[in-house]
Design a protein around this motif. Structure first.
Motif, PDB file in Angstrom:
ATOM      1  N   ARG A 124      52.245 -25.709 -66.789  1.00 50.27           N
ATOM      2  CA  ARG A 124      52.655 -25.573 -68.186  1.00 50.27           C
ATOM      3  C   ARG A 124      53.796 -26.510 -68.578  1.00 50.27           C
ATOM      4  NH1 ARG A 124      51.907 -21.125 -71.858  1.00 50.27           N
ATOM      5  NH2 ARG A 124      53.228 -21.453 -73.671  1.00 50.27           N
ATOM      6  N   ARG A 125      54.674 -26.844 -67.651  1.00 53.10           N
ATOM      7  CA  ARG A 125      55.795 -27.729 -67.987  1.00 53.10           C
ATOM      8  C   ARG A 125      55.311 -29.105 -68.447  1.00 53.10           C
ATOM      9  NH1 ARG A 125      57.150 -31.532 -64.150  1.00 53.10           N
ATOM     10  NH2 ARG A 125      56.271 -31.208 -62.077  1.00 53.10           N
ATOM     11  N   LEU A 126      54.070 -29.467 -68.093  1.00 52.84           N
ATOM     12  CA  LEU A 126      53.517 -30.765 -68.483  1.00 52.84           C
ATOM     13  C   LEU A 126      52.565 -30.690 -69.667  1.00 52.84           C
ATOM     14  CD1 LEU A 126      52.914 -32.474 -65.038  1.00 52.84           C
ATOM     15  CD2 LEU A 126      54.840 -32.736 -66.607  1.00 52.84           C
ATOM     16  N   TRP A 127      52.302 -29.506 -70.175  1.00 52.78           N
ATOM     17  CA  TRP A 127      51.376 -29.381 -71.299  1.00 52.78           C
ATOM     18  C   TRP A 127      51.827 -30.178 -72.525  1.00 52.78           C
ATOM     19  CZ3 TRP A 127      49.804 -23.496 -71.449  1.00 52.78           C
ATOM     20  CH2 TRP A 127      49.137 -23.167 -70.257  1.00 52.78           C
ATOM     21  N   PRO A 128      53.126 -30.173 -72.885  1.00 51.38           N
ATOM     22  CA  PRO A 128      53.515 -30.977 -74.051  1.00 51.38           C
ATOM     23  C   PRO A 128      53.201 -32.466 -73.853  1.00 51.38           C
ATOM     24  CG  PRO A 128      55.218 -29.374 -73.551  1.00 51.38           C
ATOM     25  CD  PRO A 128      54.246 -29.347 -72.404  1.00 51.38           C
ATOM     26  N   ALA A 129      53.429 -32.973 -72.655  1.00 49.21           N
ATOM     27  CA  ALA A 129      53.114 -34.382 -72.374  1.00 49.21           C
ATOM     28  C   ALA A 129      51.613 -34.618 -72.467  1.00 49.21           C
ATOM     29  CB  ALA A 129      53.633 -34.766 -70.990  1.00 49.21           C
ATOM     30  N   LEU A 130      50.832 -33.713 -71.932  1.00 46.31           N
ATOM     31  CA  LEU A 130      49.377 -33.847 -71.988  1.00 46.31           C
ATOM     32  C   LEU A 130      48.885 -33.828 -73.436  1.00 46.31           C
ATOM     33  CD1 LEU A 130      46.715 -34.005 -70.384  1.00 46.31           C
ATOM     34  CD2 LEU A 130      46.703 -31.512 -70.364  1.00 46.31           C
ATOM     35  N   VAL A 131      49.415 -32.928 -74.232  1.00 44.06           N
ATOM     36  CA  VAL A 131      49.031 -32.839 -75.644  1.00 44.06           C
ATOM     37  C   VAL A 131      49.452 -34.109 -76.376  1.00 44.06           C
ATOM     38  CG1 VAL A 131      49.426 -31.583 -77.806  1.00 44.06           C
ATOM     39  CG2 VAL A 131      49.023 -30.320 -75.673  1.00 44.06           C
ATOM     40  N   ARG A 132      50.658 -34.602 -76.086  1.00 49.22           N
ATOM     41  CA  ARG A 132      51.144 -35.824 -76.738  1.00 49.22           C
ATOM     42  C   ARG A 132      50.235 -37.013 -76.449  1.00 49.22           C
ATOM     43  NH1 ARG A 132      52.194 -39.690 -79.156  1.00 49.22           N
ATOM     44  NH2 ARG A 132      54.210 -40.548 -79.755  1.00 49.22           N
ATOM     45  N   LEU A 133      49.653 -37.043 -75.251  1.00 50.74           N
ATOM     46  CA  LEU A 133      48.812 -38.167 -74.826  1.00 50.74           C
ATOM     47  C   LEU A 133      47.320 -37.866 -74.910  1.00 50.74           C
ATOM     48  CD1 LEU A 133      50.898 -39.221 -71.692  1.00 50.74           C
ATOM     49  CD2 LEU A 133      50.922 -40.275 -73.968  1.00 50.74           C
ATOM     50  N   ALA A 134      46.963 -36.803 -75.583  1.00 54.79           N
ATOM     51  CA  ALA A 134      45.568 -36.348 -75.624  1.00 54.79           C
ATOM     52  C   ALA A 134      44.588 -37.421 -76.087  1.00 54.79           C
ATOM     53  CB  ALA A 134      45.446 -35.105 -76.515  1.00 54.79           C
ATOM     54  N   SER A 135      45.018 -38.298 -76.965  1.00 54.00           N
ATOM     55  CA  SER A 135      44.104 -39.326 -77.470  1.00 54.00           C
ATOM     56  C   SER A 135      43.682 -40.320 -76.390  1.00 54.00           C
ATOM     57  CB  SER A 135      44.741 -40.083 -78.645  1.00 54.00           C
ATOM     58  OG  SER A 135      45.890 -40.788 -78.204  1.00 54.00           O
ATOM     59  N   ARG A 136      44.364 -40.335 -75.269  1.00 59.07           N
ATOM     60  CA  ARG A 136      44.024 -41.228 -74.158  1.00 59.07           C
ATOM     61  C   ARG A 136      42.888 -40.693 -73.287  1.00 59.07           C
ATOM     62  NH1 ARG A 136      48.506 -44.571 -71.662  1.00 59.07           N
ATOM     63  NH2 ARG A 136      49.897 -45.027 -73.399  1.00 59.07           N
ATOM     64  N   PHE A 137      42.510 -39.448 -73.504  1.00 60.58           N
ATOM     65  CA  PHE A 137      41.532 -38.801 -72.635  1.00 60.58           C
ATOM     66  C   PHE A 137      40.278 -38.396 -73.400  1.00 60.58           C
ATOM     67  CE2 PHE A 137      45.762 -37.824 -70.965  1.00 60.58           C
ATOM     68  CZ  PHE A 137      45.658 -38.338 -69.689  1.00 60.58           C
ATOM     69  N   PRO A 138      39.123 -38.458 -72.749  1.00 63.38           N
ATOM     70  CA  PRO A 138      37.919 -37.896 -73.365  1.00 63.38           C
ATOM     71  C   PRO A 138      38.123 -36.382 -73.542  1.00 63.38           C
ATOM     72  CG  PRO A 138      37.342 -39.263 -71.468  1.00 63.38           C
ATOM     73  CD  PRO A 138      38.836 -39.092 -71.452  1.00 63.38           C
ATOM     74  N   PRO A 139      37.596 -35.805 -74.608  1.00 57.50           N
ATOM     75  CA  PRO A 139      37.811 -34.374 -74.869  1.00 57.50           C
ATOM     76  C   PRO A 139      37.411 -33.448 -73.724  1.00 57.50           C
ATOM     77  CG  PRO A 139      36.822 -35.426 -76.778  1.00 57.50           C
ATOM     78  CD  PRO A 139      36.832 -36.449 -75.683  1.00 57.50           C
ATOM     79  N   ASP A 140      36.353 -33.788 -72.992  1.00 55.18           N
ATOM     80  CA  ASP A 140      35.923 -32.899 -71.910  1.00 55.18           C
ATOM     81  C   ASP A 140      36.914 -32.872 -70.749  1.00 55.18           C
ATOM     82  OD1 ASP A 140      35.103 -35.580 -71.379  1.00 55.18           O
ATOM     83  OD2 ASP A 140      33.696 -34.864 -69.872  1.00 55.18           O
TER      84      ASP A 140
END
Length: 148
Positions: A77-93
């Motif tokens: 969970r501590r990395l979820w904000p970073a993952l959400v911030r960079l979400a456009s770099r990843f395919p949705p699946d």
């Protein structure tokens, strides 16, 4: 290793694979305390691995997704904000939440919760407050390099 120790392993590393080989640590090997050749189901600690893996993946502070090479990945969970911030770099699946369910017939199936549906409001707010550079630094190059 106990479930508490395994959870601490995920928290410390931030991004780990459950059992697949890849650029980030593997939970199954941490639980076994050694490299695993072949399937972890054949390892002498397979029952312990199964129980602890289940406890860790059921935690509300662990996202189960396919972030790294499309393989089952745990993100603390501590990395979820970073993952959400960079979400456009990843395919949705790759950033959809994967839930394991047991059917009435005893089969195990994976159900996916699309990205954004699983993201808590506080995480979304935190994601908006960090820069892309901060998110990259938090998530780490090993996890980031495989999602593009």
């Amino acid at each position: 290793m106990t479930a508490t120790e395994a959870f601490a392993f995920v928290e410390k590393n931030g991004v780990v694979l459950v059992s697949a080989k890849g650029p980030v640590p593997r939970l199954t090997e941490a639980i076994a305390g050694e490299p695993i050749k072949g399937s972890w189901w054949g390892h002498p600690k397979s029952h312990q691995i199964f129980a602890i893996r289940g406890a860790v993946t059921e935690s509300e502070d662990v996202l189960v997704c396919r972030l790294v090479k499309g393989k089952i990945t745990l993100v603390h969970r501590r990395l979820w904000p970073a993952l959400v911030r960079l979400a456009s770099r990843f395919p949705p699946d790759q950033i959809a939440k994967v839930r394991h369910e047991h059917t009435a017939s005893g089969r195990h199936v994976n159900k996916e919760v699309p990205f954004l549906r699983w993201v808590p409001a506080d995480v979304m707010k935190q994601a908006k407050s960090i820069s892309e550079e901060e998110a990259i630094a938090a998530l780490g190059e090993r996890a980031l390099g495989v999602g593009q």
